[in-house]
Design an enzyme around this catalytic site. Sequence first.
Site, PDB file in Angstrom:
ATOM      1  N   SER A   1      35.649 -33.586  73.704  1.00 35.00           N
ATOM      2  CA  SER A   1      35.425 -34.456  74.404  1.00 35.00           C
ATOM      3  C   SER A   1      34.069 -35.366  74.424  1.00 35.00           C
ATOM      4  CB  SER A   1      33.881 -33.383  74.967  1.00 35.00           C
ATOM      5  OG  SER A   1      34.653 -32.198  75.101  1.00 35.00           O
TER       6      SER A   1
ATOM      7  N   GLU B   1      42.085 -37.956  87.573  1.00 32.20           N
ATOM      8  CA  GLU B   1      42.378 -36.594  86.413  1.00 32.20           C
ATOM      9  C   GLU B   1      42.193 -35.590  86.542  1.00 32.20           C
ATOM     10  OE1 GLU B   1      43.318 -36.277  81.372  1.00 32.20           O
ATOM     11  OE2 GLU B   1      42.270 -38.044  82.501  1.00 32.20           O
TER      12      GLU B   1
END
Length: 380
Positions: A135, A245
Amino acid sequence: MLNTSMRTAYGEEHEQFRGQLRRFLDREFVPNLARWEKQGLVDRSFWFACGEAGLLCPAVPEQYGGLGLDFGYNAVLLEEMFYRGSVPGPVVHSDVVPEYLLNYGSEAQKQFWLPKMIRGEAITAIAMTEPDAGSDLGAIKTRAVRDADSYVINGSKTYITNGQTADLVLLAVKTDPGAGAKGISLMLVEATRQGFVRGPNLDKIGQKAGDTTELFFNDVRVPASNLLGEEGRGFAYLMNQLPTERLGNAIIAQAAAQRAFDEAVAFTKARKAFGKTVFDFQNTRFTLADMAAKLQVGWAHIDWAIKRHINKQLTATQASAAKLFHSELQFEICDNALQLHGGAGYMNEYPIARFWRDARVQRIYSGTSEIMKEVIGRSL
């Protein structure tokens, strides 16, 4: 079959497209899914069939060979495909990569790659995650060093969807290691480049029909013209495209959750225990009622988000909230649906087993649920 009679995000033309898509998927997708899961990837012939049917990159403008349709058509494709099974490759290829090319690519890059992508001749992947950087994109270590009129790339990526089959990789690299996130750039890397190496197809818990791979870049030399957009702007580009997304992942989650629920209703109505169907027990009906109520809310929210995105009003925070809510709902619904199957739910011969396995990663990729909460929390 998904019931779309009460949906609000779509018009008549979307539903006509849905009807054509259903026939295509029932003919080309459903009969092959089990085989694709065993072999760990989708046949190249399916990509060509999708291209011939006009199902790849439908939002790409006509000047590049596309249909110039709105995101609603992408959403219809996501709903119908993931109601039937989980094959993430076309999502990355059709929903994610084209947006980067259209928004940040040079005219030459668009003219060369987009028509090939639309026809299924060039499969694409996007590579951000590294063994030590998930991340936290600012921590990536893959380097691209300028050398005259080229860049030389070294590093590795992992968990890359379409990694085994991609002809083109949209790669996040560091062009200025001392600048943190501001030192990230995006590079187009052809799979034919010397020094580009694919690792083995990774053995995953679920989504087994989607090839997922480690990629290695060993002194891979690409021309400077392969830089996507401006040097040092890669992180900003990635952040700008995340709403598409993450909304896509929310749509996937909602459709798969609906299928899990439908499987549970059908199974409990057919299965008998103690002289009556499992559906006739109050606990079963209450569990299904709770699931139905949550799905009803979920579909209303999905339609709201789709319409906002089509109108370019969906914010990154709203998309993150959608991804969080629907991916968590998907796993809850799939887990409850499996429980209602009893021991049969643990058997791979029943579709619910696959939907339960495939649901788990939804709370991880494209930003974990914890990261989604962090994004939302920062906006408060």
